[in-house]
Enzyme design. Sequence first.
Site, PDB file in Angstrom:
ATOM      1  N   GLY A 173       0.832  -1.202   0.000  1.00 51.33           N
ATOM      2  CA  GLY A 173       0.000   0.000   0.000  1.00 51.33           C
ATOM      3  C   GLY A 173       0.862   1.244   0.000  1.00 51.33           C
ATOM      4  N   ASN A 174       0.252   2.396   0.207  1.00 51.70           N
ATOM      5  CA  ASN A 174       1.020   3.634   0.309  1.00 51.70           C
ATOM      6  C   ASN A 174       0.352   4.561   1.321  1.00 51.70           C
ATOM      7  OD1 ASN A 174      -0.841   5.569  -1.145  1.00 51.70           O
ATOM      8  ND2 ASN A 174      -0.577   3.996  -2.716  1.00 51.70           N
ATOM      9  N   SER A 175       1.018   5.667   1.611  1.00 48.22           N
ATOM     10  CA  SER A 175       0.557   6.497   2.728  1.00 48.22           C
ATOM     11  C   SER A 175      -0.399   7.617   2.323  1.00 48.22           C
ATOM     12  CB  SER A 175       1.764   7.058   3.477  1.00 48.22           C
ATOM     13  OG  SER A 175       2.670   7.595   2.545  1.00 48.22           O
TER      14      SER A 175
END
Length: 407
Positions: free
Chosen positions: A211-213
């Site tokens: 995922g990413n932030s």
Amino acid sequence: MSRVVLGVSGGIAAYKACELLRRLQGAGHEVTVVPTAAALEFVGVATWAALSGRPVHTSVFDDVHLVPHVKIGQEIDLVFVAPATADLLARAASGRADDLLTNVLLTAHCPIIFAPAMHTEMWLNAATQANVRTLRSRGAVVVRPDVGRLTGPDAGVGRLPDPAELFAVAVAVLEDPSTAARAAGQDMAGLKVVVSAGGTREHLDPVRFLGNSSSGLMGWALARTAVLRGAEVRLVAANVGLPAPPGTDVDAVSSTADMAQTMAVAAKEADIAIMAAAPADFTPASSSQTKIKKSGDGGLELSLVQTTDILAGLVAARTDPRQILVGFAAETPGAEETLLGLGQAKLARKGCDLLVLNEVGHNLVFGQDDSQITLLTKQGAIGPFSGSKDTLAHQIWDEALSLRARR
Ligand code: CTP
């Protein structure tokens, strides 16, 4: 620091105005609370005085020697009425001056925001709707009420939006008072827009993902500001843990493939589509049906394949020549590169009409309330603009509307 009057009229949602007051103060603003007499049936003078640290009056006959109804109106930067009852809207629309709050509304030179809250029938009543139109025609911002549980056991449109939503509207108007005119003028009425938000998840197994932030805050700000300006708004949201901005339709998605599918359908109907999400560029070549186990001391090699480029897909599928497609570019220029150079190359590669360029890094942009952007079109760069994400969202809509007007 700005000076704000928080007007409170007599509805059960008056208690939520306490949190709006706290948020405004937390941002360094000086807040004077002006409740109506009916508001004090719900939250008393002691609460408002203690929270604001300032005297609280409802009548023009308190402290008459200070001529408060004129003085307050002349000295402030914003009046925010939350909740605004049907009665308060009616009194404001007809220019009544029968208590301190309505006097302040008549003497104020600054932007005025009303956040209505009432029972569904009262909100939908032709009289209330006519009052809202009148107030907007005079330049006031009227926030769309939320849908949900009302005072009794029933539900419907008419709830006061979450204080965080109201605070975001106030911040944008204080940062750039001209946003009030865009909201009052409902300059996006009749437009359908779709905004993607959040970060996608690409599953390795049932419990793990890449995922990413991305927080989704920019997409939320774009949705909130478009609703405020009268647009019909669809949000395609990937893993955003925030309540939906009132007045939006939300499609929850998870992976880049899900988002690609949902965006392709939603964009067909849209006058403007904005890819504010951070979709993963890579996904596991295969995803395990069961949780991946450790084997001995060995590591794990992942094999990844590229995902669909959603924005490029929307550009290729466009059938309405007036449709405006907007991308974001999160760049970290290397020693030999410039932010603008990378942005221009991306604009050309993606083929979209507008690219919103920002620099990212640890703790920069992602999850932050404030940001800085430059807008890139084929004609060149505009900006940089900095401010709250709602202020920047207004700038992005302005540019998208101006591109559309030139088509
Ligand atoms: N985007 C998209 N589909 C993807 C990846 C990104 O539609 N699979 C969109 C983003 O939402 C954003 C724009 O494309 O609006 C640019 O995203 P960015 O991550 O900066 O660029 P990439 O397409 O990943 O290009 P590169 O890896 O070459 O920087």
